[in-house]
Design an enzyme around this catalytic site. Structure first.
Site, PDB file in Angstrom:
ATOM      1  N   SER A   1     -11.242  -4.772  -4.744  1.00  0.00           N
ATOM      2  CA  SER A   1     -10.829  -4.231  -6.030  1.00  0.00           C
ATOM      3  C   SER A   1      -9.503  -4.833  -6.484  1.00  0.00           C
ATOM      4  CB  SER A   1     -10.757  -2.703  -5.994  1.00  0.00           C
ATOM      5  OG  SER A   1      -9.830  -2.264  -5.035  1.00  0.00           O
TER       6      SER A   1
ATOM      7  N   GLY B   1      -3.993   1.348  -3.169  1.00  0.00           N
ATOM      8  CA  GLY B   1      -4.811   1.031  -4.339  1.00  0.00           C
ATOM      9  C   GLY B   1      -4.171  -0.118  -5.087  1.00  0.00           C
TER      10      GLY B   1
ATOM     11  N   SER C   1      -1.783  -6.414  -3.367  1.00  0.00           N
ATOM     12  CA  SER C   1      -2.395  -5.764  -2.208  1.00  0.00           C
ATOM     13  C   SER C   1      -2.608  -4.299  -2.507  1.00  0.00           C
ATOM     14  CB  SER C   1      -1.496  -5.914  -0.980  1.00  0.00           C
ATOM     15  OG  SER C   1      -2.000  -5.098   0.081  1.00  0.00           O
ATOM     16  N   HIS C   2      -3.562  -3.691  -1.799  1.00  0.00           N
ATOM     17  CA  HIS C   2      -3.736  -2.239  -1.899  1.00  0.00           C
ATOM     18  C   HIS C   2      -2.503  -1.509  -1.382  1.00  0.00           C
ATOM     19  CE1 HIS C   2      -7.851  -3.153  -2.737  1.00  0.00           C
ATOM     20  NE2 HIS C   2      -8.181  -1.892  -2.813  1.00  0.00           N
ATOM     21  N   SER C   3      -1.767  -2.165  -0.521  1.00  0.00           N
ATOM     22  CA  SER C   3      -0.609  -1.529   0.109  1.00  0.00           C
ATOM     23  C   SER C   3       0.673  -2.147  -0.422  1.00  0.00           C
ATOM     24  CB  SER C   3      -0.705  -1.728   1.625  1.00  0.00           C
ATOM     25  OG  SER C   3       0.575  -1.643   2.206  1.00  0.00           O
TER      26      SER C   3
END
Ligand SMILES: [Mg+2]
Lengths: 249, 213
Positions: A74, A47, A9-11
């Site tokens: 992404s 990210g 995950s981005h987080s």
């Protein structure tokens, strides 16, 4: 041992939280979070990081295969990149799921806990596209109608069979039995409906929320219809192996 | 100057300076149609690349420099630009092989490999309002310049100019990839941040080559 999961995950909080949630139903499965990006010593930032994902795959793998679940775009690219860097042997045991992250991770973890193969776990993740509310399941009664609003596929051909049983075990049709049933049925050439939903879907079986004393009704159509009904009947009558010898819990 | 390992290092250092100077500009572009992180992400990533160059032994080939930068960007940028520029530089490095310096045709092949890597990774096409809209004109301009007999520096300069024009040309486009595509028609009227950073990076490559040579 079982298939391991990597949650990208981005987080960092989302990745850790999804692992925490899935672990409730899959205590023995390696669930490895790969959230956020390296920030030079500080706290993880929003990210995704190639290095974190690559390390997580190694940690989750241990030789039994890995299914990777991701959030936004992404994260998918970073995961694909990490896959390209694996050597060929390891690459062959890793799958990248196109799945809803939370629902997919829970379904995949349950399937991994039940001893499913990497393909079983991948399928469990990718089929878990619905939230767990029985009234929302109407459009999903068949595996062949996987998306909301799609018409049901043509009725299957061949012999049919049916049966119904009362759940004898205290926990009823909870995660582990749901995974056992779905996995057993997946190998059979028959369309199986359990209380109106696809019997080959772990998430849909769980979503029925059937506790002790509730009735399980199954219909099967196809060459293996009889075997499918026998499998369900035997598993339910046995209380999914959760009863002691005198039939009490 | 010859496009050797020293040039490749100077390219990345110049790119880091350009990204740092344009950090706020890139963030504002991304704020309009994305999640406002492109400037910060790129600045962090290229600062990490420079730190890695400073720490390491001098590389022998331009490919070594680009490969090290790619690995760093992939783990530090965080957003989509990480895997996209990471893939671009890795493919560029592969294309250069172990050559000590790049001749004009090798520059064209390098840029083309980088662009193809971004297409493969991001699955975007020309006109989707992405960095591809800067890379593809850059590759075409570089090829035209090389076949007209330009030196390696002039090939890079042609690529950089075309990338800048390509970035400007993304202004009226409606995004069909990435976070901006969630905005639909509202993404028109803004420059794509990835195309803008591509123009900066290719300008840095030309600057490091010291003009036509
Ligand atoms: Mg962004």
């Amino acid at each position: 041992m079982s298939v391991g999961l990597v949650i990208v995950s981005h987080s960092a909080k989302i990745a850790e939280g999804v692992c925490e949630l899935a672990a409730q139903m899959a205590a023995d499965v390696r669930l490895v979070p790969a959230g956020g990006t390296d920030a030079g010593g500080g706290a993880a930032r929003i990210g995704t990081s190639f290095e974190k994902v690559a390390n997580a795959i190694t940690k989750a793998g241990q030789g039994d295969g890995v299914v990777i679940l991701t959030d936004l775009g992404s994260a998918v690219m970073t995961a694909e990149m990490a896959l390209e860097f694996l050597d060929e042997d390891e690459r062959a045991t890793v799958r990248l799921a196109s799945a809803a992250l939370v629902e997919g991770a829970v379904a995949a973890a349950v399937q991994a806990q039940a001893g499913g193969s990497v393909e079983d776990v991948l399928r469990a993740a990718e089929e878990a596209v619905v939230s767990i509310r029985p009234e929302a399941l109407e459009p999903f009664v068949s595996r062949s109608a996987a998306a909301p609003g799609t018409a049901k596929a043509a009725a299957p051909e061949g012999p049919s069979a049916s049966g119904s049983w009362v759940l004898p075990n205290d926990m009823g049709l909870h995660a582990r039995p749901a995974a056992v049933l779905a996995r057993g049925l997946a190998d059979l050439d028959a369309e199986v409906t359990v209380n109106g939903i696809d019997g080959k879907s772990v998430m849909l079986l769980m979503s029925l929320g059937l506790g002790k004393g509730k009735t399980v009704s199954a219909q099967a159509v196809g060459p293996d219809a009889e075997a499918a009904i026998e499998l369900i009947g035997a598993a339910v009558e046995d209380g999914f192996g959760e009863m002691n010898e005198d039939g009490q819990h | 100057m010859a496009l050797d390992a020293g040039w490749a290092q100077e390219w990345l250092r110049a790119a880091a300076r350009a990204v740092a100077e344009n950090r706020t500009h890139l963030m504002e572009l991304d704020r309009a149609i994305g999640d406002a992180d492109h400037g910060e992400n790129m600045d962090r990533g290229f600062a990490a690349v420079v730190a890695k160059l400073d720490a390491g032994p001098p590389p022998a080939t331009p490919a070594e420099v680009l490969k090290a930068a790619a690995m760093t960007l992939m783990s530090t940028v965080g957003g989509a630009a990480g895997p996209l520029y990471g893939t671009a530089l890795l493919r560029a490095a592969t294309s250069l092989g172990d050559a000590a310096e790049a001749q004009p045709d090798a520059v064209v092949a390098m840029l083309s490999a980088a662009r193809d890597g971004i297409v493969a990774r991001g699955k975007a096409e020309s006109g989707d309002k992405t960095m591809i809209d800067a890379w593809t004109p850059a590759v075409e301009a570089a090829a035209t310049a090389a076949s007209a007999g330009a030196g390696p520096g002039a090939v890079l300069a042609a690529a950089a100019n075309a990338a800048q024009a390509g970035a400007v040309a993304t202004d009226p486009l409606v995004a069909r990839k990435g976070r901006a595509s969630y905005l639909g028609e509202r993404s028109a009227g803004h420059r794509d941040p990835g195309a803008a950073s591509t123009a900066l990076i290719l300008a840095a490559a030309a600057e490091a080559a010291g003009g036509p040579g």
